[in-house]
Scaffold this active site. Structure first.
Site, PDB file in Angstrom:
ATOM      1  CG  ASP A   1      -1.855   1.149   1.284  1.00 28.09           C
ATOM      2  OD1 ASP A   1      -2.974   0.977   0.778  1.00 28.09           O
ATOM      3  OD2 ASP A   1      -1.496   2.223   1.806  1.00 28.09           O
TER       4      ASP A   1
ATOM      5  CE1 TYR B   1       0.245   7.771   3.175  1.00 30.15           C
ATOM      6  CE2 TYR B   1       0.591   5.618   2.196  1.00 30.15           C
ATOM      7  CZ  TYR B   1      -0.185   6.474   2.942  1.00 30.15           C
ATOM      8  OH  TYR B   1      -1.364   6.025   3.467  1.00 30.15           O
TER       9      TYR B   1
ATOM     10  CE  LYS C   1      -3.990   4.476   0.682  1.00 30.27           C
ATOM     11  NZ  LYS C   1      -2.583   4.469   1.113  1.00 30.27           N
TER      12      LYS C   1
ATOM     13  CG  HIS D   1      -4.844   9.509   0.676  1.00 36.67           C
ATOM     14  ND1 HIS D   1      -3.487   9.466   0.463  1.00 36.67           N
ATOM     15  CD2 HIS D   1      -5.019   9.085   1.941  1.00 36.67           C
ATOM     16  CE1 HIS D   1      -2.881   9.050   1.554  1.00 36.67           C
ATOM     17  NE2 HIS D   1      -3.785   8.817   2.472  1.00 36.67           N
TER      18      HIS D   1
ATOM     19  CG  ASN E   1      -9.243   8.367   5.385  1.00 40.14           C
ATOM     20  OD1 ASN E   1      -9.138   7.853   6.491  1.00 40.14           O
ATOM     21  ND2 ASN E   1      -8.212   8.498   4.572  1.00 40.14           N
TER      22      ASN E   1
ATOM     23  CD  GLN F   1      -5.985   1.943   2.882  1.00 41.63           C
ATOM     24  OE1 GLN F   1      -5.327   2.940   3.190  1.00 41.63           O
ATOM     25  NE2 GLN F   1      -5.547   1.066   2.002  1.00 41.63           N
TER      26      GLN F   1
HETATM   27  N1  LIG Z   1      -5.672   5.639   3.795  1.00 40.98           N
HETATM   28  C1  LIG Z   1      -5.162   6.357   4.779  1.00 40.98           C
HETATM   29  O1  LIG Z   1      -5.546   7.526   5.010  1.00 40.98           O
HETATM   30  C2  LIG Z   1      -4.118   5.738   5.663  1.00 40.98           C
HETATM   31  C3  LIG Z   1      -3.799   6.331   6.907  1.00 40.98           C
HETATM   32  C4  LIG Z   1      -2.837   5.727   7.706  1.00 40.98           C
HETATM   33  C5  LIG Z   1      -2.197   4.572   7.268  1.00 40.98           C
HETATM   34  N2  LIG Z   1      -2.517   4.028   6.050  1.00 40.98           N
HETATM   35  C6  LIG Z   1      -1.838   2.804   5.542  1.00 40.98           C
HETATM   36  O2  LIG Z   1      -1.808   1.822   6.562  1.00 40.98           O
HETATM   37  C7  LIG Z   1      -0.445   1.452   6.811  1.00 40.98           C
HETATM   38  C8  LIG Z   1      -0.282   1.024   8.256  1.00 40.98           C
HETATM   39  O3  LIG Z   1      -0.753   2.018   9.118  1.00 40.98           O
HETATM   40  P1  LIG Z   1       0.167   2.760  10.190  1.00 40.98           P
HETATM   41  O4  LIG Z   1       1.607   2.629   9.782  1.00 40.98           O
HETATM   42  O5  LIG Z   1      -0.395   4.121  10.366  1.00 40.98           O
HETATM   43  O6  LIG Z   1      -0.122   2.038  11.532  1.00 40.98           O
HETATM   44  P2  LIG Z   1      -0.020   0.566  12.157  1.00 40.98           P
HETATM   45  O7  LIG Z   1       0.117  -0.488  11.104  1.00 40.98           O
HETATM   46  O8  LIG Z   1      -1.175   0.519  13.069  1.00 40.98           O
HETATM   47  O9  LIG Z   1       1.370   0.615  12.938  1.00 40.98           O
HETATM   48  C9  LIG Z   1       1.540   1.437  14.059  1.00 40.98           C
HETATM   49  C10 LIG Z   1       2.864   1.193  14.740  1.00 40.98           C
HETATM   50  O10 LIG Z   1       2.884  -0.125  15.242  1.00 40.98           O
HETATM   51  C11 LIG Z   1       4.223  -0.461  15.570  1.00 40.98           C
HETATM   52  N3  LIG Z   1       4.417  -1.897  15.308  1.00 40.98           N
HETATM   53  C12 LIG Z   1       4.506  -2.538  14.128  1.00 40.98           C
HETATM   54  N4  LIG Z   1       4.620  -3.873  14.303  1.00 40.98           N
HETATM   55  C13 LIG Z   1       4.594  -4.075  15.650  1.00 40.98           C
HETATM   56  C14 LIG Z   1       4.676  -5.234  16.459  1.00 40.98           C
HETATM   57  N5  LIG Z   1       4.764  -6.470  15.922  1.00 40.98           N
HETATM   58  N6  LIG Z   1       4.612  -5.058  17.805  1.00 40.98           N
HETATM   59  C15 LIG Z   1       4.491  -3.831  18.350  1.00 40.98           C
HETATM   60  N7  LIG Z   1       4.415  -2.697  17.618  1.00 40.98           N
HETATM   61  C16 LIG Z   1       4.463  -2.819  16.284  1.00 40.98           C
HETATM   62  C17 LIG Z   1       5.102   0.418  14.734  1.00 40.98           C
HETATM   63  O11 LIG Z   1       5.760   1.287  15.615  1.00 40.98           O
HETATM   64  P3  LIG Z   1       7.368   1.454  15.619  1.00 40.98           P
HETATM   65  O12 LIG Z   1       7.674   2.125  14.315  1.00 40.98           O
HETATM   66  O13 LIG Z   1       7.605   2.280  16.819  1.00 40.98           O
HETATM   67  O14 LIG Z   1       7.919   0.066  15.695  1.00 40.98           O
HETATM   68  C18 LIG Z   1       4.113   1.203  13.890  1.00 40.98           C
HETATM   69  O15 LIG Z   1       4.589   2.492  13.671  1.00 40.98           O
HETATM   70  C19 LIG Z   1       0.360   2.684   6.393  1.00 40.98           C
HETATM   71  O16 LIG Z   1       1.706   2.387   6.117  1.00 40.98           O
HETATM   72  C20 LIG Z   1      -0.408   3.108   5.160  1.00 40.98           C
HETATM   73  O17 LIG Z   1      -0.017   2.340   4.034  1.00 40.98           O
HETATM   74  C21 LIG Z   1      -3.478   4.586   5.256  1.00 40.98           C
END
Ligand SMILES: NC(=O)c1ccc[n+]([C@@H]2O[C@H](COP(=O)([O-])OP(=O)(O)OC[C@H]3O[C@@H](n4cnc5c(N)ncnc54)[C@H](OP(=O)(O)O)[C@@H]3O)[C@@H](O)[C@H]2O)c1
Length: 260
Positions: free
Chosen positions: A56, A61, A91, A124, A171, A192
């Site tokens: 994704d 980004y 997006k 997005h 969103n 998403q």
């Molecule tokens: N469409 C949209 O508007 C939108 C918005 C947000 C995100 N996204 C997409 O969703 C993806 C993922 O979302 P996200 O990066 O915001 O949040 P997430 O997947 O919920 O990750 C949040 C945090 O979790 C930690 N983490 C990862 N693996 C872990 C584990 N096994 N144990 C403990 N902590 C762990 C990491 O922190 P550390 O870095 O401190 O390890 C990471 O920064 C994004 O990369 C993007 O592609 C889309």
């Protein structure tokens, strides 16, 4: 030379509209705006080696180019046979949410990725800003009314041209979908949205199930902390207790929640 590391097979599901290949239910997000491009490319390569086949990204980004380079390098190294083996989502950013800018924006995204098509192209967010480079945080004076009909029709053209195999939104609330669906000849394949125990979205999930829209979770672990605020999901006491009782990590409990 192909890697000898074992890979994991991730289940796949077919999207409700469009012509995309089935999407692996776990993907790697690349909202890695603070990572140098070379690091993002290496993360993508390592992920492919581990078995990830779903990525994704987004114009906003700035990771389309390193993602594309990572996939191309994986093909060169024989980790995958071709780009066809990965499912790639990108997006359309708010500054591009103008009917006449949708197709040129997708072409720019494909140029960044060095790919001929996207598996999934998403709006997005239902926000329109005046055209130009992305500005974050958004400036109030750049906001314009969102042309739901015109932007969605331009998204449909992207699918008809085969440049996006499926199209969707991100969103969007039920109100935003109500403004889009009456004009849609192609129902958005995906919405998403943030989904985790702190953000459960029951009304939106019911609505999307009724309309045949697949809900895709972002930030299943509570999201990245870009401003130093605490992560209310990963640091939840309740989740810590559940994880302890089950002998799992909180992250594992959260992934279980998403699929339950
Ligand atoms: N469409 C949209 O508007 C939108 C918005 C947000 C995100 N996204 C997409 O969703 C993806 C993922 O979302 P996200 O990066 O915001 O949040 P997430 O997947 O919920 O990750 C949040 C945090 O979790 C930690 N983490 C990862 N693996 C872990 C584990 N096994 N144990 C403990 N902590 C762990 C990491 O922190 P550390 O870095 O401190 O390890 C990471 O920064 C994004 O990369 C993007 O592609 C889309």
């Amino acid at each position: 030379m192909a890697s000898t590391r074992s890979t994991t097979v991730v289940p796949e599901l077919s999207l409700p509209s469009g012509n995309a290949r089935p999407v692996p239910v776990i993907g790697l997000g690349t909202a890695a705006i603070f990572l140098p491009p070379e690091a993002t490319k290496n993360v993508v390569l390592a992920a492919i080696e581990l078995g990830f086949r779903h990525f994704d990204t987004a114009y906003f980004y700035g990771t389309e180019k390193p993602l594309g380079e990572g996939v191309a390098e994986a093909v060169r190294r024989g980790l995958i046979k071709s780009r066809e083996e990965v499912f790639v989502t990108s997006k359309l950013w708010c500054t591009q949410c103008h009917p006449d800018l949708v197709l040129p924006s997708l072409r720019e995204t494909l140029e960044n990725l060095q790919m001929e098509y996207l598996d999934l192209y998403l709006i997005h967010m239902p926000v329109c800003q005046k055209p130009g480079p992305p500005v974050f945080p958004a400036r109030k004076e750049d906001a314009l009314p969102f042309d739901f009909k015109g932007v969605w029709q331009a998204m449909e053209e992207c699918q008809r041209l085969g440049l996006a195999r499926a199209i969707g939104v991100s969103n969007f609330t039920t109100k935003h979908l109500d403004k889009t669906l009456p004009f849609a000849t192609i129902t958005p394949a995906v919405n998403q949205v943030e989904l985790n125990p702190v953000c459960q979205q029951p009304k939106l999930r019911r609505y999307c199930a009724e309309k045949g829209i697949h809900v895709q979770a972002f930030s299943p672990l509570g999201g990245q902390s870009w401003t130093g605020e605490r992560n209310a999901v990963l640091e939840s006491q309740v989740l810590a207790e559940i994880a302890k009782a089950r002998g799992k990590t909180v992250a594992q409990v959260l992934m279980y929640y998403i699929f339950s």
